[in-house]
Write a protein that holds these residues in place. Structure first.
Motif, short mmCIF file in Angstrom:
data_model
loop_
_atom_site.label_atom_id
_atom_site.label_comp_id
_atom_site.label_asym_id
_atom_site.label_seq_id
_atom_site.Cartn_x
_atom_site.Cartn_y
_atom_site.Cartn_z
N VAL A 154 0.68 -1.11 -0.12
CA VAL A 154 0.10 0.09 -0.02
C VAL A 154 0.99 1.18 -0.12
N PRO A 155 0.48 2.42 -0.57
CA PRO A 155 1.19 3.48 -0.59
C PRO A 155 1.26 4.08 0.73
N ALA A 156 2.59 4.81 1.15
CA ALA A 156 2.98 5.35 2.41
C ALA A 156 1.97 6.29 2.75
N ALA A 157 1.78 6.61 4.16
CA ALA A 157 0.84 7.47 4.50
C ALA A 157 1.76 8.38 5.68
N PRO A 158 2.44 9.37 4.92
CA PRO A 158 3.31 10.15 5.85
C PRO A 158 2.65 11.18 6.58
N SER A 159 2.91 11.43 7.76
CA SER A 159 2.04 12.39 8.55
C SER A 159 2.17 13.68 8.06
N ALA A 160 0.95 14.64 8.30
CA ALA A 160 1.11 16.05 7.54
C ALA A 160 1.80 16.81 8.52
N PRO A 161 2.94 17.72 7.98
CA PRO A 161 3.85 18.41 8.76
C PRO A 161 3.21 19.59 9.55
N GLU A 162 1.93 20.02 9.13
CA GLU A 162 1.26 21.10 10.13
C GLU A 162 0.95 20.22 11.20
N TRP A 163 0.28 19.19 11.09
CA TRP A 163 -0.20 18.43 12.00
C TRP A 163 0.49 18.03 13.08
N GLN A 164 1.63 17.35 12.45
CA GLN A 164 2.89 17.08 13.34
C GLN A 164 3.43 18.43 14.35
N ARG A 165 3.45 19.45 13.78
CA ARG A 165 3.80 20.69 14.36
C ARG A 165 2.74 21.18 15.41
N ARG A 166 1.50 21.09 15.11
CA ARG A 166 0.44 21.10 16.28
C ARG A 166 0.80 20.14 17.28
N TRP A 167 1.06 18.85 17.23
CA TRP A 167 1.28 17.84 18.31
C TRP A 167 2.54 18.06 18.94
N GLU A 168 3.42 18.67 18.39
CA GLU A 168 4.87 19.07 19.03
C GLU A 168 4.48 20.36 19.82
N ARG A 169 3.94 21.39 19.47
CA ARG A 169 3.48 22.50 20.32
C ARG A 169 2.89 21.98 21.36
N ALA A 170 1.86 20.93 21.23
CA ALA A 170 0.91 20.71 22.43
C ALA A 170 1.52 20.17 23.51
N VAL A 171 2.74 19.01 23.05
CA VAL A 171 3.47 18.21 23.94
C VAL A 171 4.45 19.07 24.64
N SER A 172 5.05 20.19 23.83
CA SER A 172 5.97 21.10 24.63
C SER A 172 5.40 22.02 25.55
N SER A 173 4.14 22.54 25.17
CA SER A 173 3.53 23.16 26.16
C SER A 173 3.24 22.50 27.57
N LEU A 174 3.62 21.38 27.65
CA LEU A 174 3.24 20.72 29.05
C LEU A 174 4.68 20.39 29.74
N GLY A 175 5.63 20.95 28.93
CA GLY A 175 6.96 20.88 29.53
C GLY A 175 7.67 19.53 29.35
N LEU A 176 7.32 19.00 28.23
CA LEU A 176 7.83 17.56 27.80
C LEU A 176 8.60 17.59 26.68
N PRO A 177 9.66 16.69 26.77
CA PRO A 177 10.53 16.63 25.52
C PRO A 177 9.68 16.10 24.39
#
Length: 150
Positions: free
Chosen positions: A62-85
């Protein structure tokens, strides 16, 4: 490595046959195909060196299903906001995201697992603390998304 069947396997017997499955994923088809070619070439070299044979059957592609960069950044900001790496983990998703990718952007939050990281198995487990952190990160992502919308 997924399925592993060793007919008449025993602690002190070298099996004459073994059947196993490989699940090779990547963030792009080209990377996955190159990895597959490398794995199959090495398998052939091993077989030649050991005087054994192998039969290969492709059961799914099946074709690869890469994550959408803008949604990855949203998750990263959310995780960072909790003080987590933040740890970025590339995923060649082979489950729900594989189908969602066809109709909408997707990205995943991976939660650290217990039992040596076993996943997709009845032994998979997480702590309640990590479940709470994941829920808080999701809440933050939704709040940020609502703020983006105005």
């Amino acid at each position: 490595m997924g399925l592993l069947e060793v007919p008449a396997g025993s602690i002190n017997v070298i099996p004459g046959r073994c059947r196993f499955s490989l699940d090779i994923r990547a963030t792009s088809d080209a990377v996955r195909d190159a990895c597959t070619a490398d794995v199959l070439a090495e398998l052939q070299r091993i077989c030649e060196r050991r005087g054994v044979s192998c039969e290969i059957e492709q059961t799914m592609r099946v074709p690869a299903a890469p994550s959408a960069p803008e949604w990855q950044r949203r998750w990263e900001r959310a995780v960072s906001s909790l003080g987590l790496p933040v740890h970025r983990m590339p995923s060649g998703a082979g489950h729900d995201a594989m189908k969602l990718h066809e109709i909408m952007p997707q990205a995943m939050l991976f939660v650290r697992g217990l039992n040596s990281g076993i996943s997709h198995n009845p032994l998979e487990s997480i702590t309640s603390d990590d479940a709470e952190l994941a829920a808080r990160a999701f809440q933050r992502l939704l709040e940020d998304l609502a703020a983006e919308q105005g």
